[in-house]
Design a protein around this motif. Structure first.
Motif, short mmCIF file in Angstrom:
data_model
loop_
_atom_site.label_atom_id
_atom_site.label_comp_id
_atom_site.label_asym_id
_atom_site.label_seq_id
_atom_site.Cartn_x
_atom_site.Cartn_y
_atom_site.Cartn_z
N GLY A 179 0.79 -1.06 0.17
CA GLY A 179 0.05 0.16 0.08
C GLY A 179 0.80 1.22 0.25
O GLY A 179 -0.18 2.65 -0.62
N GLY A 180 1.99 1.15 0.11
CA GLY A 180 3.09 1.99 0.75
C GLY A 180 3.98 2.37 -0.51
O GLY A 180 4.82 3.80 -0.75
N GLY A 181 4.15 1.69 -1.36
CA GLY A 181 5.18 1.34 -3.15
C GLY A 181 6.29 1.19 -2.12
O GLY A 181 6.21 -0.10 -1.53
N ILE A 182 7.37 1.78 -2.61
CA ILE A 182 8.88 0.94 -2.91
C ILE A 182 9.47 2.31 -1.82
O ILE A 182 9.48 3.38 -2.04
CB ILE A 182 9.36 0.85 -4.05
N SER A 183 10.98 1.74 -0.61
CA SER A 183 11.17 3.23 0.26
C SER A 183 13.01 3.10 -0.10
O SER A 183 13.11 1.22 -0.61
CB SER A 183 10.90 3.14 1.17
N PHE A 205 15.39 7.34 4.03
CA PHE A 205 14.91 6.50 2.73
C PHE A 205 14.43 7.52 2.04
O PHE A 205 14.14 8.52 2.12
CB PHE A 205 13.67 6.16 3.59
N ILE A 206 14.31 7.50 0.20
CA ILE A 206 13.89 7.81 -0.95
C ILE A 206 12.25 6.68 -0.62
O ILE A 206 12.78 5.95 -1.13
CB ILE A 206 14.89 7.68 -2.09
N SER A 207 11.28 7.41 -0.87
CA SER A 207 10.31 7.02 -1.26
C SER A 207 9.04 7.18 -2.25
O SER A 207 9.60 8.00 -2.71
CB SER A 207 9.00 6.73 -0.17
N TYR A 208 8.85 5.82 -3.24
CA TYR A 208 8.42 6.10 -4.26
C TYR A 208 6.80 5.58 -4.49
O TYR A 208 6.53 4.66 -4.01
CB TYR A 208 9.50 5.96 -6.01
N SER A 209 6.36 5.92 -5.02
CA SER A 209 4.66 5.93 -5.13
C SER A 209 4.18 5.98 -6.40
O SER A 209 4.29 6.78 -7.21
CB SER A 209 3.44 5.71 -4.12
N THR A 210 2.31 5.61 -6.41
CA THR A 210 2.27 5.70 -7.89
C THR A 210 2.08 7.51 -7.52
O THR A 210 2.00 8.08 -8.49
CB THR A 210 0.58 5.22 -7.62
N ALA A 211 1.65 8.15 -6.82
CA ALA A 211 1.88 9.51 -6.37
C ALA A 211 3.11 10.17 -6.93
O ALA A 211 2.99 11.19 -7.80
CB ALA A 211 1.51 10.23 -5.05
N ASN A 212 4.49 9.68 -7.36
CA ASN A 212 5.64 10.73 -7.36
C ASN A 212 6.34 9.89 -8.82
O ASN A 212 7.54 10.17 -8.85
CB ASN A 212 6.05 10.54 -6.07
N SER A 213 5.89 9.05 -9.19
CA SER A 213 6.25 8.51 -9.58
C SER A 213 5.79 7.53 -10.98
O SER A 213 4.72 7.45 -10.94
CB SER A 213 7.72 7.17 -9.47
N ASN A 214 6.44 6.25 -12.01
CA ASN A 214 5.96 5.78 -12.77
C ASN A 214 5.52 4.53 -11.97
O ASN A 214 5.16 3.65 -12.91
CB ASN A 214 6.37 5.82 -13.87
N LEU A 215 5.55 4.07 -11.14
CA LEU A 215 5.17 3.03 -10.57
C LEU A 215 3.66 2.44 -10.79
O LEU A 215 2.97 3.32 -10.63
CB LEU A 215 5.48 3.00 -8.71
N PRO A 216 3.41 1.39 -11.23
CA PRO A 216 2.07 1.69 -11.50
C PRO A 216 1.19 0.32 -10.34
O PRO A 216 0.31 0.34 -10.76
CB PRO A 216 2.42 -0.23 -12.22
N GLY A 217 2.01 0.58 -9.30
CA GLY A 217 1.06 0.21 -8.33
C GLY A 217 2.13 0.33 -7.23
O GLY A 217 2.77 0.12 -6.79
N ASN A 218 1.12 0.40 -6.09
CA ASN A 218 2.15 0.68 -4.12
C ASN A 218 1.87 -1.30 -3.56
O ASN A 218 2.50 -0.83 -2.61
CB ASN A 218 1.01 1.88 -3.46
#
Length: 185
Positions: A82-86, A95-108
Motif C-alpha cells: 500500500g505504500g510503494g517502495i522505499s 529513505f527515498i520513497s516512490y509511489s504511484t503519486a510521485n513516480s511511474n510505479l504501476p501500483g503501491n
C-alpha cells in the motif's frame, strides 16, 4: 544464537515476519506485517527498527513490508503493501520513497523486487518487466526473475498474467541451463 520476543528494544518483539534478506555485508533484514523493517547488524549484535512516520518524508513509506532487495550498489529496496517502495542508499540514514503519486510505479502493493543485468530495478507491479528479464537477462538476473515470479505466482491474478506473457518456456530453459542455485530455487 536465539532471540526471544521479550528481547532488547528494537528487537523482533511479537512481530509477524513476512520476508527476510541477507545483504552482502552479512546484515539480515526482516520485513514485518505492521512494525516496519528491522535490520540485524551481525557485527554489533543489534537490531534497528525502521518505521513509517507521517511527519517524516524520509522515513519508510509503510509498515507492512512485503519485499526486500539489495541492488548492485548496496542500496536496500523495500516493497510495502500500500505504500510503494522505499530505498535506503548504502550507508544512508534516510529513505527515498516512490509511489504511484510521485513516480511511474504501476501500483503501491509491492510483493517482490529484482534487478536486471543492466541494473534496472523491477517490482512485482511490473510483471511484464520481470518476464522480460527472465527471457533476456544474464543467468543471475534470470534466476532472480524466476524466483520473483515464483513468489508472485501465489496470487491468482498473477498466475494468469505470468502465463499469458509467455513465461513458462523461458522457465523451462532456465531449469535445463541454469546453475545449481537456479535449479534449487
Amino acid at each position: 544464537k536465539h532471540y526471544f520476543a521479550d528481547g532488547p528494544d528494537a528487537a523482533l518483539k511479537n512481530v509477524a515476519i513476512l520476508c527476510a534478506y541477507k545483504a552482502h555485508d552479512n546484515n539480515i533484514w526482516f520485513g514485518s506485517y505492521a512494525h516496519g523493517l528491522f535490520k540485524y547488524d551481525k557485527a554489533a549484535d543489534r537490531f534497528t527498527n525502521y518505521m513509517h512516520s507521517a511527519n517524516d518524508a524520509a522515513s519508510l513509506c509503510g509498515n507492512d513490508v512485503r519485499a526486500i532487495f539489495e541492488d548492485a550498489y548496496g542500496s536496500m529496496w523495500v516493497g510495502t503493501n500500500g505504500g510503494g517502495i522505499s530505498v535506503l542508499p548504502k550507508n544512508g540514514a534516510k529513505f527515498i520513497s516512490y509511489s504511484t503519486a510521485n513516480s511511474n510505479l504501476p501500483g503501491n502493493n509491492i510483493r517482490a523486487i529484482c534487478e536486471d543485468n543492466k541494473g534496472n530495478i523491477v517490482s512485482s507491479g511490473a510483471v511484464p518487466g520481470i518476464v522480460h528479464v527472465l527471457k533476456k537477462g544474464s543467468m543471475e538476473a534470470r534466476e532472480n526473475a524466476a524466483a520473483t515470479l515464483f513468489s508472485l505466482s501465489v496470487i491468482d491474478e498473477n498466475k494468469v498474467t505470468i502465463g499469458s506473457l509467455g513465461a513458462i518456456p523461458p522457465l523451462v530453459v532456465l531449469l535445463s541451463e541454469g546453475t545449481q542455485r537456479g535449479k534449487k530455487d
